[in-house]
Motif scaffolding. Structure first.
Motif, PDB file in Angstrom:
ATOM      1  N   LEU A 197      45.305  41.307  29.750  1.00 47.35           N
ATOM      2  CA  LEU A 197      43.721  41.874  30.037  1.00 47.35           C
ATOM      3  C   LEU A 197      43.348  42.242  28.830  1.00 47.35           C
ATOM      4  N   SER A 209      39.838  44.329  35.184  1.00 52.76           N
ATOM      5  CA  SER A 209      38.563  44.003  34.681  1.00 52.76           C
ATOM      6  C   SER A 209      37.512  44.915  35.419  1.00 52.76           C
ATOM      7  N   LYS A 223      40.660  36.805  35.125  1.00 52.44           N
ATOM      8  CA  LYS A 223      40.821  38.290  34.577  1.00 52.44           C
ATOM      9  C   LYS A 223      40.460  39.231  36.079  1.00 52.44           C
ATOM     10  N   ASN A 232      38.617  33.885  26.493  1.00 58.06           N
ATOM     11  CA  ASN A 232      37.952  33.141  27.555  1.00 58.06           C
ATOM     12  C   ASN A 232      37.981  31.627  27.049  1.00 58.06           C
ATOM     13  N   VAL A 290      37.226  45.440  30.185  1.00 56.66           N
ATOM     14  CA  VAL A 290      38.277  46.008  31.376  1.00 56.66           C
ATOM     15  C   VAL A 290      38.213  47.331  31.177  1.00 56.66           C
ATOM     16  N   SER A 306      51.707  41.851  32.799  1.00 56.33           N
ATOM     17  CA  SER A 306      50.628  41.540  33.241  1.00 56.33           C
ATOM     18  C   SER A 306      50.890  40.583  34.677  1.00 56.33           C
TER      19      SER A 306
END
Length: 368
Positions: A321, A241, A281, A326, A342, A215
């Motif tokens: 992702l 996302s 994201k 959150n 996503v 990522s």
């Protein structure tokens, strides 16, 4: 020397040195002795340094003899405290990396995925910019963890720069790791073309992994004109996302380019790869490699006359992702690992599409 010779010298020589044994001073000193000129290598083994770094066992043994009775009492109390903590606290999985990048316990939303965990930087002379002296390259010590930390394989990850004349870091000392992330930095208007390879830590034999995700984070712009991008070659899929701020293009040379479109500041940078805001994201991408033994990448920025804007690039070897939570709560109660907001696009699918409709992920097929 030609770039290929410099690159080969770094990996081949270190492999031979470590295969002969770690030596009394450990891998760090063996790598430095190998990569530095003889005089510099010898200077890393001064008696004072050796005593501090590697004489710990002798030092503690001496203290135990001198203060044996007191040490025994302290040991009893420490053992009792550890026994109490073990039985009174919540059960945890073992910590599997030295830096604590992720403690694989029930609080880790990404534990169900493979994890290429960066433990530490062993050697740093990326692009011949230092701070270490010797052959060009960057070497990480890492662990390849299977899902839920079931197994762990020690690795070395090497990174070599192929555009030595163009590569201009803002701070060579800060290349390698930044908190919980792998990190590179550049002066604006420059780029770094990098080759990543993975090797077994004990033998330096090349390693191949069936599937590995990475990522990349915080792709943004500065005052809307200094634009960051990451180019990756050999990926089999990418995930962004549903409201991504990243522009994605496929190049004719096999690279996929992920380019920032929105302005950002240091205040909105991620600090934890498994805890991402919606905005974070939207500025990240996860990619997958199959039959993985390394990859080719380019990190870069555009330039604006009169502007001085150093840019940092963060990355980890896990699919953030697909699993990050959150900070304000889990995104989807039915999917506590995250990943419900996503889209994942396979490269093979995209090759057969004239274009893909964002959000809905609809493929308009090619008819030729």
């Amino acid at each position: 020397l030609a770039q290929a010779q410099v690159t080969n010298r770094l990996s081949t020589a270190t492999r031979k040195q470590l295969a002969a044994g770690s030596g009394q001073h450990g891998d760090r000193i063996q790598l430095r002795r190998l990569m530095l000129p003889f005089s510099d290598a010898e200077s890393t083994l001064q008696p004072e340094s050796s005593e501090i770094l590697y004489g710990t066992h002798r030092h503690l043994s001496g203290q135990w003899v001198k203060y044996g009775k007191l040490s025994a009492v302290v040991f009893v109390f420490m053992a009792a405290g550890a026994l109490y903590a073990t039985h009174s606290g919540p059960k945890q999985f073992p910590v599997v990396d030295a830096l604590g990048l992720e403690q694989l316990n029930s609080d880790d939303p990404c534990a169900a995925y493979a994890f290429l965990d960066l433990v530490k930087v062993v050697y740093n002379n990326l692009g011949n910019k230092g701070p270490d002296k010797g052959p060009e390259g960057l070497v990480y010590e890492a662990n390849a963890l299977t899902p839920n930390g079931a197994t762990s394989r020690p690795l070395y990850i090497t990174v070599n720069c192929t555009n030595l004349d163009e590569y201009t870091p803002y701070s060579a000392e800060e290349v390698g790791l930044a908190g919980k992330f792998g990190s590179f930095n550049l002066k604006e208007g420059t780029k770094a073309h990098l080759i990543f390879k993975i090797y077994d830590k004990d033998t330096w034999a090349p390693v191949r992994i069936n599937s590995q995700q990475f990522s990349f984070f915080d792709l943004d712009t500065h005052i809307g004109e200094v634009v960051e991008y990451v180019k990756l070659k050999g990926i089999t899929s990418y995930t962004v996302s549903t409201n991504t701020e990243i522009n994605i293009t496929q190049d004719t040379d096999g690279f996929y380019t992920f380019t920032a479109t929105q302005e950002g500041t240091g205040a909105d940078n991620p600090t934890n790869p498994t805890l991402l805001t919606t905005q974070q994201k939207n500025r990240a991408v996860t990619v997958d490699f199959q039959n993985f033994d390394g990859f080719e990448a380019e990190f870069g920025t555009t330039a604006v006359d009169g502007s001085i804007s150093p840019r940092w690039f963060k990355w980890v070897g896990r699919p953030s992702l697909l699993c990050a939570q959150n900070p304000n709560g889990i995104l989807d109660p039915q999917n506590p690992g995250g990943g419900s907001d996503v889209n994942t696009v396979t490269v093979e699918e995209e090759r057969n599409c004239w274009f893909i409709v964002p959000i809905f992920n609809w493929c308009f097929p090619k008819f030729w």
